[in-house]
Scaffold this active site. Structure first.
Site, PDB file in Angstrom:
ATOM      1  N   ASP A  58      46.234 -62.287 129.909  1.00 13.52           N
ATOM      2  CA  ASP A  58      46.282 -62.310 131.370  1.00 13.52           C
ATOM      3  C   ASP A  58      45.938 -63.722 131.830  1.00 13.52           C
ATOM      4  O   ASP A  58      44.836 -64.215 131.571  1.00 13.52           O
ATOM      5  CB  ASP A  58      45.261 -61.284 131.919  1.00 13.52           C
ATOM      6  N   TRP A 116      37.692 -58.469 134.290  1.00 12.55           N
ATOM      7  CA  TRP A 116      38.019 -58.396 135.725  1.00 12.55           C
ATOM      8  C   TRP A 116      37.868 -56.945 136.179  1.00 12.55           C
ATOM      9  O   TRP A 116      38.343 -56.024 135.500  1.00 12.55           O
ATOM     10  CB  TRP A 116      39.460 -58.895 135.933  1.00 12.55           C
ATOM     11  N   LYS A 118      46.419 -67.675 142.749  1.00 11.77           N
ATOM     12  CA  LYS A 118      45.369 -68.683 142.901  1.00 11.77           C
ATOM     13  C   LYS A 118      45.940 -70.103 142.851  1.00 11.77           C
ATOM     14  O   LYS A 118      45.644 -70.914 143.721  1.00 11.77           O
ATOM     15  CB  LYS A 118      44.313 -68.521 141.795  1.00 11.77           C
TER      16      LYS A 118
HETATM   17  C1  LIG Z   1      41.788 -61.855 135.600  1.00 14.42           C
HETATM   18  C2  LIG Z   1      42.684 -61.485 136.724  1.00 14.42           C
HETATM   19  N1  LIG Z   1      43.862 -60.903 136.464  1.00 14.42           N
HETATM   20  C3  LIG Z   1      44.705 -60.545 137.432  1.00 14.42           C
HETATM   21  C4  LIG Z   1      44.394 -60.750 138.763  1.00 14.42           C
HETATM   22  C5  LIG Z   1      45.373 -60.270 139.809  1.00 14.42           C
HETATM   23  O1  LIG Z   1      45.963 -61.258 140.501  1.00 14.42           O
HETATM   24  P1  LIG Z   1      47.025 -60.940 141.672  1.00 14.42           P
HETATM   25  O2  LIG Z   1      46.304 -61.147 142.939  1.00 14.42           O
HETATM   26  O3  LIG Z   1      48.095 -61.928 141.440  1.00 14.42           O
HETATM   27  O4  LIG Z   1      47.495 -59.546 141.506  1.00 14.42           O
HETATM   28  C6  LIG Z   1      43.180 -61.343 139.096  1.00 14.42           C
HETATM   29  C7  LIG Z   1      42.812 -61.547 140.498  1.00 14.42           C
HETATM   30  O5  LIG Z   1      41.723 -61.805 140.879  1.00 14.42           O
HETATM   31  C8  LIG Z   1      42.301 -61.725 138.045  1.00 14.42           C
HETATM   32  O6  LIG Z   1      41.127 -62.302 138.300  1.00 14.42           O
END
Ligand SMILES: Cc1ncc(COP(=O)(O)O)c(C=O)c1O
Length: 396
Positions: A208, A127, A243
């Site tokens: 994660d 990410w 999400k």
């Molecule tokens: C792999 C991954 N980790 C963490 C996050 C972060 O999510 P949040 O919007 O809850 O901070 C995302 C968001 O796109 C993600 O794709």
């Protein structure tokens, strides 16, 4: 003072969103942005969230601070959602966090307090914000091989070989499901092999989970977390409700730490709460209160599962439609990897030049790596999209 600053590097995705917004072509398509969208192009507030919010409005008696760890009922509900019925409760500490990002940030500080010299190993690619977020907190980061951009498969042997070479105590950042950006997750057997190396080498898994429920279902998507929790002494799990509950801007998530025993858990619990106190003091409450109501009420939970299945189903359907349309429009080119991916993202598998041409000539927007968010595809735009992609491909 601020005169000494240089402008920060622009965020590639935010730039792409702005370019798409300013594009006046009616058939433009945004495959860049990282949120779920309906066939109408809307990122909806789930009906079940609206219902739970109404209950909250009617019953909430105070907006006073909650503690550093957030609400106990939310944390218990999330712990069960993530770890299942066989959770090793006496070794787990769960805190409410401002989204998955807040959770990752608290985890980074905790790791630095516990072991300032360790390296965190992230998948290549990962990410886009993992490295800036964890690196910005002060952690040392390196990467292990993950995605084969030619064959569109996981480089499992190379990944395992890298993990086997790591010193004990290093941290391995893993995506529980719907790997962002590739959409390719390890199989059950591959998770077993990864766990075996993690245990053998004394590594610390840092999982994660930003898309629980977006690949297969809530339980299947938590397989890696639950399988590892039963086998490793220590683990970190970051979870996001952005999400799967559509609560992006309300900032809801959890951080869970698995400690070696209940005594260690007590110490970790005090440290993790102290970290929170020194960063944002207490988490936001509204979204977490909504999630807690939904998970704990069987009626609301049932409604949520239906909406979650609708989101997941739409993503699968659109991926399939694009794959079918490309088979028709681009014979001789293999896009079968699209069907192997799960969740919102996958790589289309075209060059940066083709990505630029798609944007310039057809108003089709995606990141330079050709990562696409399949939520941007609709029944109405899929033929145009496949035609545009086919037109940028070299002759087969
Ligand atoms: C792999 C991954 N980790 C963490 C996050 C972060 O999510 P949040 O919007 O809850 O901070 C995302 C968001 O796109 C993600 O794709």
């Amino acid at each position: 003072m601020f005169e000494s600053l240089q402008a920060a590097r622009a965020d590639a995705i935010l730039g792409l969103i702005a370019e798409h917004r300013n594009d006046s072509r009616p058939d433009k398509i945004d495959l860049g942005v990282g949120v779920y969208r309906t066939s109408e192009g809307v990122t909806p507030v789930l009906d079940v969230v609206k219902k739970a919010e109404q209950i909250l409005i009617d019953t909430q008696v105070s907006k006073s601070y909650i503690g550093t760890a957030g609400a106990a009922d939310f944390n218990a509900a999330m712990q069960a959602l993530v770890f299942g019925d066989d959770a090793p409760d006496e070794r787990l500490t769960t805190i409410q966090s401002p989204g998955g990002s807040g959770s990752l940030r608290v985890a980074a500080s905790l790791i630095l307090r516990a072991a300032p010299d360790v390296t965190v190993w992230a998948s290549e690619p990962t990410w886009a914000n993992h490295i800036p977020l964890l690196g910005g907190a002060g952690l040392k980061l390196k990467s292990y091989p993950y995605y084969d951009t030619d064959k569109h498969v996981i480089r499992i042997d190379e990944m395992l070989a890298t993990l086997r070479s790591l010193p004990a105590g290093d941290v391995v950042l893993l995506h529980a499901c719907c790997h962002n950006p590739s959409g390719l997750d390890p199989s059950i057997d591959e998770w077993a092999a990864i766990t075996e190396v993690v245990v053998e080498r004394g590594l610390v898994p840092f999982i994660d989970m930003a898309y629980q429920g977006f690949a297969k279902d809530l339980d299947a998507d938590a397989h890696a977390v639950r399988y590892m929790a039963a086998r490793v002494p220590e683990m970190i799990v970051s979870s996001s409700c952005s999400k799967n509950f559509g609560l992006y801007r309300d900032r809801v998530g959890t951080l869970t730490i698995l400690s070696g025993d209940s005594e260690a858990r007590e110490i970790v619990d005090s440290q993790v709460n102290n970290v929170v106190r020194t960063i944002y003091s207490v988490p936001p409450d509204h979204g977490a209160a909504v999630v807690s109501l939904i998970i704990r009420d069987s009626g609301l939970r049932g409604d949520w599962l239906i909406e979650l299945a609708t989101m997941r189903g739409r993503l699968q359907k659109m991926r399939g439609l694009l794959s079918d349309a490309l088979e028709e429009q681009a014979p001789g080119h293999d896009f079968s990897h699209l069907r192997r991916a799960v969740g919102m993202f996958c790589f289309l598998g075209v060059s940066a030049e083709q990505v630029a041409k798609l944007k310039q000539d057809y108003g089709v927007y995606m990141t330079d790596s050709s990562r696409i968010n399949v939520a941007g595809i609709t029944r109405d735009n899929v033929s145009y999209l496949a035609e545009a992609i086919a037109a940028t491909l070299p002759a087969a």
